[in-house]
Design a protein around this motif. Structure first.
Motif, PDB file in Angstrom:
ATOM      1  N   GLU A  18       0.828  -1.380   0.006  1.00 12.22           N
ATOM      2  CA  GLU A  18      -0.002  -0.136   0.144  1.00 12.22           C
ATOM      3  C   GLU A  18       0.568   1.195  -0.022  1.00 12.22           C
ATOM      4  OE1 GLU A  18      -4.005  -0.184   1.755  1.00 12.22           O
ATOM      5  OE2 GLU A  18      -2.981  -1.263   3.294  1.00 12.22           O
ATOM      6  N   GLN A  19       0.246   2.267  -0.279  1.00  8.03           N
ATOM      7  CA  GLN A  19       1.083   3.688  -0.574  1.00  8.03           C
ATOM      8  C   GLN A  19       1.304   4.025   1.000  1.00  8.03           C
ATOM      9  OE1 GLN A  19      -0.374   7.125  -3.111  1.00  8.03           O
ATOM     10  NE2 GLN A  19      -0.855   7.902  -0.970  1.00  8.03           N
ATOM     11  N   GLY A  20       2.807   4.208   1.145  1.00 11.31           N
ATOM     12  CA  GLY A  20       3.070   4.671   2.541  1.00 11.31           C
ATOM     13  C   GLY A  20       2.828   5.957   2.911  1.00 11.31           C
ATOM     14  N   ASN A  21       2.968   6.603   4.035  1.00 11.77           N
ATOM     15  CA  ASN A  21       2.889   8.034   4.499  1.00 11.77           C
ATOM     16  C   ASN A  21       3.693   8.739   3.636  1.00 11.77           C
ATOM     17  OD1 ASN A  21       1.378   7.265   6.590  1.00 11.77           O
ATOM     18  ND2 ASN A  21       2.908   7.048   7.962  1.00 11.77           N
ATOM     19  N   THR A  22       4.940   8.401   3.220  1.00 16.16           N
ATOM     20  CA  THR A  22       5.751   9.245   2.024  1.00 16.16           C
ATOM     21  C   THR A  22       6.012   8.270   0.892  1.00 16.16           C
ATOM     22  OG1 THR A  22       7.942   8.529   3.324  1.00 16.16           O
ATOM     23  CG2 THR A  22       6.843  10.684   3.871  1.00 16.16           C
ATOM     24  N   ILE A  23       6.672   8.982  -0.185  1.00 17.24           N
ATOM     25  CA  ILE A  23       6.881   7.797  -1.022  1.00 17.24           C
ATOM     26  C   ILE A  23       7.974   6.973  -0.828  1.00 17.24           C
ATOM     27  CG2 ILE A  23       8.395   9.441  -2.383  1.00 17.24           C
ATOM     28  CD1 ILE A  23       6.978   8.466  -5.071  1.00 17.24           C
ATOM     29  N   GLU A  24       8.903   7.680   0.199  1.00 18.25           N
ATOM     30  CA  GLU A  24      10.022   6.856   0.627  1.00 18.25           C
ATOM     31  C   GLU A  24       9.660   5.599   1.392  1.00 18.25           C
ATOM     32  OE1 GLU A  24      11.232  10.779  -0.745  1.00 18.25           O
ATOM     33  OE2 GLU A  24       9.733  10.232   0.878  1.00 18.25           O
ATOM     34  N   ASP A  25       8.559   5.863   2.009  1.00 20.81           N
ATOM     35  CA  ASP A  25       8.122   4.520   2.757  1.00 20.81           C
ATOM     36  C   ASP A  25       7.783   3.547   1.923  1.00 20.81           C
ATOM     37  OD1 ASP A  25       8.345   5.857   5.369  1.00 20.81           O
ATOM     38  OD2 ASP A  25       6.343   6.547   5.233  1.00 20.81           O
ATOM     39  N   THR A  26       7.064   3.855   0.531  1.00 16.48           N
ATOM     40  CA  THR A  26       6.539   2.847  -0.214  1.00 16.48           C
ATOM     41  C   THR A  26       7.882   2.308  -0.721  1.00 16.48           C
ATOM     42  OG1 THR A  26       4.834   4.251  -0.887  1.00 16.48           O
ATOM     43  CG2 THR A  26       5.319   2.423  -2.491  1.00 16.48           C
ATOM     44  N   PHE A  27       8.990   3.183  -0.918  1.00 15.42           N
ATOM     45  CA  PHE A  27      10.254   2.560  -1.517  1.00 15.42           C
ATOM     46  C   PHE A  27      11.118   1.615  -0.845  1.00 15.42           C
ATOM     47  CE2 PHE A  27      11.393   6.647  -4.483  1.00 15.42           C
ATOM     48  CZ  PHE A  27      10.336   6.210  -5.476  1.00 15.42           C
ATOM     49  N   PHE A  28      10.872   1.991   0.598  1.00 15.00           N
ATOM     50  CA  PHE A  28      11.654   0.937   1.463  1.00 15.00           C
ATOM     51  C   PHE A  28      10.882  -0.287   1.553  1.00 15.00           C
ATOM     52  CE2 PHE A  28      11.519  -0.607   5.705  1.00 15.00           C
ATOM     53  CZ  PHE A  28      13.094  -1.113   6.092  1.00 15.00           C
ATOM     54  N   ALA A  29       9.613  -0.595   1.435  1.00 12.11           N
ATOM     55  CA  ALA A  29       8.887  -1.780   1.602  1.00 12.11           C
ATOM     56  C   ALA A  29       9.202  -2.468   0.124  1.00 12.11           C
ATOM     57  CB  ALA A  29       7.429  -1.319   1.585  1.00 12.11           C
ATOM     58  N   VAL A  30       9.221  -1.730  -0.948  1.00 11.91           N
ATOM     59  CA  VAL A  30       9.379  -2.621  -2.309  1.00 11.91           C
ATOM     60  C   VAL A  30      10.841  -2.887  -2.065  1.00 11.91           C
ATOM     61  CG1 VAL A  30       9.785  -2.003  -4.760  1.00 11.91           C
ATOM     62  CG2 VAL A  30       7.857  -1.131  -3.652  1.00 11.91           C
ATOM     63  N   ASN A  31      11.680  -2.093  -1.862  1.00 15.96           N
ATOM     64  CA  ASN A  31      13.238  -2.630  -1.663  1.00 15.96           C
ATOM     65  C   ASN A  31      13.378  -3.751  -0.425  1.00 15.96           C
ATOM     66  OD1 ASN A  31      15.922  -2.762  -0.692  1.00 15.96           O
ATOM     67  ND2 ASN A  31      16.259  -0.524  -0.915  1.00 15.96           N
ATOM     68  N   THR A  32      12.762  -3.642   0.584  1.00 11.80           N
ATOM     69  CA  THR A  32      12.998  -4.768   1.591  1.00 11.80           C
ATOM     70  C   THR A  32      12.173  -6.096   0.998  1.00 11.80           C
ATOM     71  OG1 THR A  32      12.944  -3.345   3.387  1.00 11.80           O
ATOM     72  CG2 THR A  32      12.449  -5.508   3.709  1.00 11.80           C
ATOM     73  N   LEU A  33      10.988  -5.956   0.407  1.00 17.19           N
ATOM     74  CA  LEU A  33      10.394  -7.323  -0.258  1.00 17.19           C
ATOM     75  C   LEU A  33      11.314  -7.973  -1.288  1.00 17.19           C
ATOM     76  CD1 LEU A  33       8.278  -9.328   0.002  1.00 17.19           C
ATOM     77  CD2 LEU A  33       6.613  -7.798  -1.268  1.00 17.19           C
ATOM     78  N   VAL A  34      11.553  -7.161  -2.435  1.00 12.82           N
ATOM     79  CA  VAL A  34      12.259  -7.493  -3.455  1.00 12.82           C
ATOM     80  C   VAL A  34      13.692  -7.925  -3.240  1.00 12.82           C
ATOM     81  CG1 VAL A  34      13.631  -6.822  -5.755  1.00 12.82           C
ATOM     82  CG2 VAL A  34      11.238  -5.742  -5.080  1.00 12.82           C
ATOM     83  N   SER A  35      14.323  -7.493  -2.093  1.00 19.15           N
ATOM     84  CA  SER A  35      15.549  -7.985  -1.745  1.00 19.15           C
ATOM     85  C   SER A  35      15.481  -9.376  -1.119  1.00 19.15           C
ATOM     86  CB  SER A  35      16.301  -6.926  -0.630  1.00 19.15           C
ATOM     87  OG  SER A  35      17.242  -7.601  -0.270  1.00 19.15           O
ATOM     88  N   TYR A  36      14.447  -9.471  -0.361  1.00 24.29           N
ATOM     89  CA  TYR A  36      14.059 -10.587   0.191  1.00 24.29           C
ATOM     90  C   TYR A  36      13.946 -11.747  -0.939  1.00 24.29           C
ATOM     91  CZ  TYR A  36      11.595 -14.601   2.767  1.00 24.29           C
ATOM     92  OH  TYR A  36      11.077 -15.626   3.077  1.00 24.29           O
ATOM     93  N   LEU A  37      13.015 -11.381  -1.766  1.00 21.76           N
ATOM     94  CA  LEU A  37      12.699 -12.540  -2.738  1.00 21.76           C
ATOM     95  C   LEU A  37      13.800 -12.930  -3.672  1.00 21.76           C
ATOM     96  CD1 LEU A  37       9.345 -10.953  -3.875  1.00 21.76           C
ATOM     97  CD2 LEU A  37       9.631 -13.123  -2.439  1.00 21.76           C
ATOM     98  N   ILE A  38      14.918 -12.006  -4.043  1.00 23.97           N
ATOM     99  CA  ILE A  38      15.845 -12.258  -4.937  1.00 23.97           C
ATOM    100  C   ILE A  38      17.018 -13.172  -4.381  1.00 23.97           C
ATOM    101  CG2 ILE A  38      15.318 -10.613  -6.807  1.00 23.97           C
ATOM    102  CD1 ILE A  38      17.439  -8.731  -5.561  1.00 23.97           C
ATOM    103  N   ARG A  39      17.070 -12.804  -3.032  1.00 23.05           N
ATOM    104  CA  ARG A  39      18.254 -13.669  -1.922  1.00 23.05           C
ATOM    105  C   ARG A  39      17.485 -15.214  -1.906  1.00 23.05           C
ATOM    106  NH1 ARG A  39      17.944 -11.901   2.700  1.00 23.05           N
ATOM    107  NH2 ARG A  39      17.020  -9.559   2.521  1.00 23.05           N
ATOM    108  N   ASN A  40      16.262 -15.301  -2.133  1.00 23.28           N
ATOM    109  CA  ASN A  40      15.488 -16.681  -1.928  1.00 23.28           C
ATOM    110  C   ASN A  40      15.253 -17.279  -3.209  1.00 23.28           C
ATOM    111  OD1 ASN A  40      14.947 -17.271   1.177  1.00 23.28           O
ATOM    112  ND2 ASN A  40      14.769 -15.162   0.889  1.00 23.28           N
ATOM    113  N   LYS A  41      15.905 -16.683  -4.416  1.00 20.22           N
ATOM    114  CA  LYS A  41      15.835 -17.263  -5.713  1.00 20.22           C
ATOM    115  C   LYS A  41      14.359 -17.359  -6.109  1.00 20.22           C
ATOM    116  CE  LYS A  41      20.289 -18.522  -5.778  1.00 20.22           C
ATOM    117  NZ  LYS A  41      21.112 -17.382  -5.761  1.00 20.22           N
ATOM    118  N   ILE A  42      13.616 -16.168  -5.562  1.00 14.96           N
ATOM    119  CA  ILE A  42      12.027 -16.027  -6.199  1.00 14.96           C
ATOM    120  C   ILE A  42      12.086 -14.908  -7.236  1.00 14.96           C
ATOM    121  CG2 ILE A  42       9.795 -15.575  -5.650  1.00 14.96           C
ATOM    122  CD1 ILE A  42      10.587 -17.061  -2.980  1.00 14.96           C
TER     123      ILE A  42
END
Length: 386
Positions: free
Chosen positions: A93-117
């Protein structure tokens, strides 16, 4: 891993998925349906993530509001003769700031690619490509980005991060992990000569729309060398994808963009795929939602047909061709499994760009070298590495 910032898929969509025939996507995909039942990702190969963020989408107000119709179109499709190891993880979901959204995308994508997803990111402005790129910081490797777009999105260095300036942030902001950037489908009249010259001076690759339309196959080696593929829907002509306020009369066709999605899927290196700038408010008869769902279908099919022949394996799986040219000796490799070609570039052992010593090419590049013409992609990469 904490998935609290993910919003489960809407209940009405979950019910819709269950109404589909047994073999349809809606019945085969693992759907994040409620907070108490997150999908098991141990056997998941591909994860679909929606991003409900449109604040950085320049001149495309409405982007990132809902992805419900898109999911409906995807759930209706039937997979090919391949396994469905796909999870739909709902929406960031849209974060309080656009940086909050970036952080969520960054964290989730990082987790997935480290787990070969492999994440498929849908919705939101194309500046989310920057958050996707920063997710690779944890891998401590250099990254190749391919953007399918009618513009380069450089903006100026003073501009805030948005869909039309994200590339300058990728190039300038530390840590600088970018090795190569390639734009596929740019339209010259949307880009200043200064921008075209700048990309050339950085030894980045650009492929004009006319070149792609003349022969779609020329993009295959480029996509084979990508880590991140980012599609701006404005690269598709308005008649085929009207749900984008920046779409224009010229562009790729629906057929072209699906072929590009499949080439991206087949690439052994592509580890994230994003489709951005979808504006549901403008989606007449769900035409663009249908096209995006078909792009996702082709990408998933491509992943399931990966040859896994990136040539660091057994030497007997490749034919080596040695071509003396000027004061160089060019080594070419042809896969016995897929028939695909690579060129080798000599670099010192301690070079941090070692993973780029073999670059994809075409049979035509080998023919050109045999005719004593050094292929342009070889020259571009050689200059970067040396």
């Amino acid at each position: 891993m904490n998935f609290d910032y993910l919003k489960p898929v809407d209940n009405t969509l979950v019910a819709y998925a269950k109404m589909q025939p047994n073999s349809a996507f809606g019945q085969c995909v693992k759907i994040y349906a409620n907070k108490n039942n997150f999908p098991d990702l141990t056997t998941t190969k591909i994860a679909i993530i929606g991003v409900l963020e449109g604040r950085g989408a320049v001149d495309n107000n409405g982007t990132g509001t809902t992805l419900n119709e898109l999911r409906k179109e995807l759930y209706k499709l039937f997979p090919g003769n391949w396994p469905i190891n796909v999870a739909d993880l709902g929406d960031i979901e849209q974060g309080n700031t656009i940086e909050d959204t970036f952080f969520a995308v960054n964290t989730l994508v990082s987790y997935l690619i480290r787990n070969k997803i492999i994440p498929i990111i849908i919705g939101g402005g194309q500046e989310l490509t920057y958050a996707n790129y920063r997710a690779y910081d944890t891998l401590e490797q250099t990254v190749n980005i391919v953007a399918v777009d009618n513009k380069f999105d450089l903006g100026s260095i003073e501009d805030a991060l948005n869909s039309q300036s994200y590339l300058s942030k990728v190039v300038m902001n530390p840590p600088n992990n970018l090795f190569n950037f390639c734009n596929i489908g740019y339209q010259t009249y949307f880009n200043s000569q200064e921008e075209i010259d700048l990309l050339e001076s950085l030894y980045f690759d650009t492929v004009r729309l006319g070149e792609v339309l003349n022969s779609i196959q020329i993009v295959e080696p480029i996509l084979r060398d990508a880590d991140i593929v980012s599609v701006d829907l404005s690269s598709v002509k308005n008649a085929d994808a009207p749900a984008n306020n920046n779409a224009s009369p010229n562009g790729l066709s629906g057929t072209d963009i699906c072929a590009i999605a499949r080439y991206a899927g087949i690439s052994d290196k592509v580890s994230s795929f994003g489709i951005f700038e979808y504006n549901p408010i403008l989606d007449i008869k769900n035409q663009t939602a249908q096209l995006i769902s078909q792009m996702i279908w082709y990408f998933i099919e491509g992943v399931n047909f990966r040859a896994n022949d990136y040539p660091f394996g057994l030497k007997d799986q490749y034919k080596k061709f040695i071509v003396p040219i000027e004061d160089q000796v060019l080594n070419f490799y042809k896969s016995n499994k897929s028939g695909r070609w690579w060129m080798e570039i000599e670099i010192s052992n301690n070079n941090k760009f070692k993973r780029h010593a073999l670059i994809p090419c075409t049979y035509q590049d080998y023919v050109s070298a045999s005719n004593q013409e050094i292929p342009e992609r070889w020259m571009q990469t050689f200059k970067k590495l040396n």
